[in-house]
Scaffold this active site. Sequence first.
Site, PDB file in Angstrom:
ATOM      1  N   GLU A 128     -13.132  -1.668  10.722  1.00  0.00           N
ATOM      2  CA  GLU A 128     -12.417  -0.469  10.250  1.00  0.00           C
ATOM      3  C   GLU A 128     -11.439  -0.845   9.155  1.00  0.00           C
ATOM      4  OE1 GLU A 128      -9.428   2.923  12.180  1.00  0.00           O
ATOM      5  OE2 GLU A 128     -10.863   1.885  13.456  1.00  0.00           O
TER       6      GLU A 128
ATOM      7  N   GLU B 117      -3.158   5.020   6.354  1.00  0.00           N
ATOM      8  CA  GLU B 117      -2.471   6.011   7.173  1.00  0.00           C
ATOM      9  C   GLU B 117      -1.166   6.388   6.463  1.00  0.00           C
ATOM     10  OE1 GLU B 117      -3.727   5.310  11.758  1.00  0.00           O
ATOM     11  OE2 GLU B 117      -2.294   3.856  10.939  1.00  0.00           O
TER      12      GLU B 117
ATOM     13  N   GLY C 256       9.942   5.414  13.903  1.00  0.00           N
ATOM     14  CA  GLY C 256       9.613   4.926  15.232  1.00  0.00           C
ATOM     15  C   GLY C 256       9.501   5.997  16.298  1.00  0.00           C
TER      16      GLY C 256
ATOM     17  N   GLN D  10       0.703   3.037   5.696  1.00  0.00           N
ATOM     18  CA  GLN D  10       0.351   1.926   6.574  1.00  0.00           C
ATOM     19  C   GLN D  10      -1.133   1.631   6.402  1.00  0.00           C
ATOM     20  OE1 GLN D  10       1.841   1.221  10.762  1.00  0.00           O
ATOM     21  NE2 GLN D  10      -0.214   1.939  11.277  1.00  0.00           N
ATOM     22  N   THR D  11      -1.456   0.360   6.165  1.00  0.00           N
ATOM     23  CA  THR D  11      -2.850  -0.057   6.108  1.00  0.00           C
ATOM     24  C   THR D  11      -3.144  -0.972   7.284  1.00  0.00           C
ATOM     25  OG1 THR D  11      -2.357  -1.941   4.663  1.00  0.00           O
ATOM     26  CG2 THR D  11      -2.961   0.143   3.604  1.00  0.00           C
ATOM     27  N   ASN D  12      -4.409  -0.985   7.694  1.00  0.00           N
ATOM     28  CA  ASN D  12      -4.819  -1.847   8.788  1.00  0.00           C
ATOM     29  C   ASN D  12      -6.282  -2.206   8.597  1.00  0.00           C
ATOM     30  OD1 ASN D  12      -4.702  -3.338  11.144  1.00  0.00           O
ATOM     31  ND2 ASN D  12      -4.305  -1.609  12.497  1.00  0.00           N
TER      32      ASN D  12
ATOM     33  N   ASP E  45      -8.183   1.157   7.129  1.00  0.00           N
ATOM     34  CA  ASP E  45      -7.347   2.356   7.274  1.00  0.00           C
ATOM     35  C   ASP E  45      -6.303   2.484   6.178  1.00  0.00           C
ATOM     36  OD1 ASP E  45      -8.503   2.934   9.771  1.00  0.00           O
ATOM     37  OD2 ASP E  45      -7.024   1.738  10.832  1.00  0.00           O
TER      38      ASP E  45
ATOM     39  N   TRP F 143       5.403   8.124  17.206  1.00  0.00           N
ATOM     40  CA  TRP F 143       5.587   6.821  16.553  1.00  0.00           C
ATOM     41  C   TRP F 143       5.679   6.876  15.028  1.00  0.00           C
ATOM     42  CZ3 TRP F 143       2.064   4.969  12.949  1.00  0.00           C
ATOM     43  CH2 TRP F 143       0.821   5.614  12.901  1.00  0.00           C
TER      44      TRP F 143
ATOM     45  N   ARG G 237      -3.326  -5.670  12.241  1.00  0.00           N
ATOM     46  CA  ARG G 237      -3.075  -6.287  10.933  1.00  0.00           C
ATOM     47  C   ARG G 237      -2.344  -5.284  10.025  1.00  0.00           C
ATOM     48  NH1 ARG G 237      -8.753  -8.208  11.751  1.00  0.00           N
ATOM     49  NH2 ARG G 237      -8.656 -10.469  12.108  1.00  0.00           N
ATOM     50  N   GLU G 238      -1.326  -4.661  10.543  1.00  0.00           N
ATOM     51  CA  GLU G 238      -0.640  -3.610   9.802  1.00  0.00           C
ATOM     52  C   GLU G 238       0.216  -4.170   8.664  1.00  0.00           C
ATOM     53  OE1 GLU G 238      -0.337  -4.056  13.097  1.00  0.00           O
ATOM     54  OE2 GLU G 238      -0.993  -2.230  14.130  1.00  0.00           O
TER      55      GLU G 238
END
Length: 286
Positions: A98, A102, A196, A115-117, A100, A192, A126-127
Amino acid sequence: MACLRLQSCCFFVLVFCFWVSNCAEFNDIFEPSWAIDHVMNEGELLKLKLDNFSGAGFASKATYLFGKVGAQIKLVPGDSAGTVTAFYMSSEGTLHDEFDFEFLGNASGEPYIVQTNIYSNGTGDREQRIYLWFDPTADFHSYSFLWNHKQVVFFVDSVPIRVFPNNERVGVPYPKKQPMRVSSSIWNADNWATQGGRLKINWSHSPFISTYKGFDIDANEYGLNGESRGVIENGSKWWDRPSHSSLTPLQRRMLRWVHRNYIIYDYCKDSTRFSTSPPECAGLRF
């Protein structure tokens, strides 16, 4: 090549290098994956809606293995705290691959966080997070993945913001066998997503809408029976040529600029989560 412009003509190149002119609409390549009544096709624009009843999503009918995939997106304006808009590629199963993007909603006046992962063979965590250097709600911007046997590169417009090299030599699984669908969604993540989870969705500001146009899929397509229908130019796929095996010097400078000025979280530097640095992080320089 699956090049999509909603209600406009584009070109397809097939494995036999025969060019065919065609007109593709959203429904030819994608389909709603949930909450069909919250997926709004408005001619050249596609919109996903989040309200206090539901979010929404869509996915490609075909899957793809290597190539370049992108879309132009205008994100939720105003107070979008607690919302997440995602643009991603993913295979299926517990050992899935995957990629991502986000986009984490923000309070009015605060910068948008992306945010990528990356998941490979079911392993994620792996954010990376960056601030965008522009207002992504004011106009459309391109978000894309370049994926070949050597690297995965995340682009914002023409700027690389992240690279994931093939590190199989040090035991890191690399996504190279599982075709993936192209998907996008918007949903409630106020437990989240913003500060946070401290900032919740203000439903009085709903509906929250992300808008899309200019989908561009130039990739090795897999049909329903698993057959490859890849783009071939002069006997090879363009994305596997040496010129795309690593970043160019200019792209390396742009990536350094992003990491020096806009990155706010990198899993490679999080010693609280990882007592030992993940192996793909060792010696990673741009």
